[in-house]
Design a protein around this motif. Structure first.
Motif, PDB file in Angstrom:
ATOM      1  N   ALA A  35      42.345  45.527  37.430  1.00 49.30           N
ATOM      2  CA  ALA A  35      41.064  45.933  36.851  1.00 49.30           C
ATOM      3  C   ALA A  35      40.173  46.500  37.943  1.00 49.30           C
ATOM      4  CB  ALA A  35      40.372  44.753  36.165  1.00 49.30           C
ATOM      5  N   ARG A  36      39.510  47.599  37.646  1.00 49.47           N
ATOM      6  CA  ARG A  36      38.506  48.187  38.529  1.00 49.47           C
ATOM      7  C   ARG A  36      39.020  48.412  39.950  1.00 49.47           C
ATOM      8  NH1 ARG A  36      36.555  44.717  35.114  1.00 49.47           N
ATOM      9  NH2 ARG A  36      36.806  42.980  36.545  1.00 49.47           N
ATOM     10  N   GLY A  37      40.223  48.944  40.040  1.00 50.20           N
ATOM     11  CA  GLY A  37      40.750  49.348  41.337  1.00 50.20           C
ATOM     12  C   GLY A  37      41.512  48.289  42.106  1.00 50.20           C
ATOM     13  N   LEU A  38      41.495  47.038  41.645  1.00 51.13           N
ATOM     14  CA  LEU A  38      42.228  45.966  42.325  1.00 51.13           C
ATOM     15  C   LEU A  38      43.288  45.372  41.415  1.00 51.13           C
ATOM     16  CD1 LEU A  38      39.412  44.009  44.232  1.00 51.13           C
ATOM     17  CD2 LEU A  38      40.941  45.775  45.108  1.00 51.13           C
ATOM     18  N   TRP A  39      44.337  44.848  42.057  1.00 53.32           N
ATOM     19  CA  TRP A  39      45.449  44.215  41.345  1.00 53.32           C
ATOM     20  C   TRP A  39      45.511  42.746  41.727  1.00 53.32           C
ATOM     21  CZ3 TRP A  39      49.235  46.795  38.246  1.00 53.32           C
ATOM     22  CH2 TRP A  39      49.011  48.177  38.103  1.00 53.32           C
ATOM     23  N   LEU A  40      46.180  41.975  40.870  1.00 55.05           N
ATOM     24  CA  LEU A  40      46.435  40.582  41.214  1.00 55.05           C
ATOM     25  C   LEU A  40      47.124  40.493  42.570  1.00 55.05           C
ATOM     26  CD1 LEU A  40      47.726  38.910  37.901  1.00 55.05           C
ATOM     27  CD2 LEU A  40      45.573  38.459  39.079  1.00 55.05           C
ATOM     28  N   ASN A  41      46.721  39.549  43.370  1.00 52.53           N
ATOM     29  CA  ASN A  41      47.289  39.258  44.682  1.00 52.53           C
ATOM     30  C   ASN A  41      46.875  40.245  45.759  1.00 52.53           C
ATOM     31  OD1 ASN A  41      48.784  37.285  46.116  1.00 52.53           O
ATOM     32  ND2 ASN A  41      50.496  38.692  46.321  1.00 52.53           N
ATOM     33  N   ASP A  42      45.967  41.190  45.461  1.00 48.56           N
ATOM     34  CA  ASP A  42      45.431  42.040  46.528  1.00 48.56           C
ATOM     35  C   ASP A  42      44.646  41.185  47.518  1.00 48.56           C
ATOM     36  OD1 ASP A  42      46.522  44.324  45.575  1.00 48.56           O
ATOM     37  OD2 ASP A  42      44.655  45.212  44.827  1.00 48.56           O
ATOM     38  N   LEU A  76      38.627  45.826  49.477  1.00 43.35           N
ATOM     39  CA  LEU A  76      40.080  45.715  49.611  1.00 43.35           C
ATOM     40  C   LEU A  76      40.504  45.806  51.073  1.00 43.35           C
ATOM     41  CD1 LEU A  76      42.973  45.763  48.318  1.00 43.35           C
ATOM     42  CD2 LEU A  76      42.774  48.257  48.363  1.00 43.35           C
ATOM     43  N   ILE A  77      41.391  44.902  51.484  1.00 41.81           N
ATOM     44  CA  ILE A  77      42.025  44.987  52.809  1.00 41.81           C
ATOM     45  C   ILE A  77      43.392  45.634  52.672  1.00 41.81           C
ATOM     46  CG2 ILE A  77      42.919  43.674  54.766  1.00 41.81           C
ATOM     47  CD1 ILE A  77      40.796  41.572  54.215  1.00 41.81           C
ATOM     48  N   THR A  78      44.208  45.094  51.751  1.00 35.65           N
ATOM     49  CA  THR A  78      45.537  45.666  51.542  1.00 35.65           C
ATOM     50  C   THR A  78      46.065  45.259  50.175  1.00 35.65           C
ATOM     51  OG1 THR A  78      47.798  45.781  52.389  1.00 35.65           O
ATOM     52  CG2 THR A  78      46.678  43.691  52.623  1.00 35.65           C
ATOM     53  N   HIS A  79      46.836  46.160  49.565  1.00 36.66           N
ATOM     54  CA  HIS A  79      47.547  45.827  48.331  1.00 36.66           C
ATOM     55  C   HIS A  79      48.758  44.973  48.691  1.00 36.66           C
ATOM     56  CE1 HIS A  79      45.206  48.336  45.660  1.00 36.66           C
ATOM     57  NE2 HIS A  79      45.362  49.368  46.462  1.00 36.66           N
TER      58      HIS A  79
END
Length: 240
Positions: free
Chosen positions: A165-172, A220-223
């Motif tokens: 959601a909104r540019g981020l994924w679970l576990n980002d 965000l730091i990293t996916h």
């Protein structure tokens, strides 16, 4: 000791057959239990004694052995894949670890097994790696579960359980603007994210007293895939 619960280096343990061998007890793991020499006495073996009562009740050892089974399978496969390797029993590892003046711990044992003669410098932190499950495991429902008015027949996710959601994924892996707290995204809310934060040394922290981070505070730091990595103070990792 599974009777008086004494433990430590000064406690001598023996293996006891719950159902006595004289009464047909076997050497199966589920019939064995560890006792200290103060509890493994003739008196406790006789009628009225605690071990005698265990035998009559056929006491069950409830601890699962899945971990030991998995490690035995893994050990055999490693030895097959690397025939030049050798393995070492814990009794020798214990002696080697003591000679190196190392505390008890998994990676301490690895240091001892390596065969080095001295330790020049110990790290301040250790790196812990764990797996994170992203997929929603619940199947569609025939009847509504607790908290729902209608059955979730289509396996529809609510907003908190969305996988992105909104540019981020679970576990980002993300950070909070304004401090050093970092953590992994665990879920979503209308205006932000649920993040379990640490200070970089394994200490759990809250942002404004909550796990919830507003999207404007989060960067965000990293996916990430399905793995998490965290640093923890060595003093917190060591076995007590």
């Amino acid at each position: 000791c599974q009777l008086c619960h004494k433990h430590g280096e000064g406690v001598k343990l023996v293996v006891h057959h719950i159902v006595y061998r004289s009464q047909g007890g076997t050497n199966r793991v589920d019939n064995l239990i560890t006792l200290c020499t103060d509890c493994h006495t003739t008196k406790n073996h006789q009628p009225g004694g605690k071990l005698y009562k265990w035998m009559k009740a056929k006491k069950k050892v409830t601890k699962q052995l899945k971990g030991a089974t998995f490690m035995n399978i893994l050990r055999k496969r490693i030895m097959t894949a690397f025939p030049e390797a050798s393995f070492q029993y814990g009794s020798q590892t214990y002696v080697d670890r003591k000679n190196l003046l190392l505390p008890k711990g998994h990676f301490m044992d690895a240091i001892a097994i390596s065969g080095i003669k001295s330790v020049g410098q110990m790290p301040d932190t250790v790196t812990l790696i764990s797996q994170f499950r992203k997929k929603k495991r619940s199947l569609h429902e025939a009847t509504a579960r607790k908290g729902r008015k209608q059955p979730n027949t289509s396996s529809k996710r609510n907003e908190k359980n969305m996988n992105h959601a909104r540019g981020l994924w679970l576990n980002d892996y993300v950070r909070v603007i304004g401090n050093h707290a970092k953590g992994y995204v665990k879920g979503f809310k209308s205006k932000g994210y649920y993040v379990y934060l640490t200070d970089g040394l394994g200490n759990y922290v809250l942002s404004n007293g909550k796990n919830y981070i507003n999207r404007k505070q989060c960067r965000l730091i990293t996916h990430n895939g399905n793995w998490q990595k965290a640093e923890q103070k060595l003093s917190l990792y060591e076995f007590k």
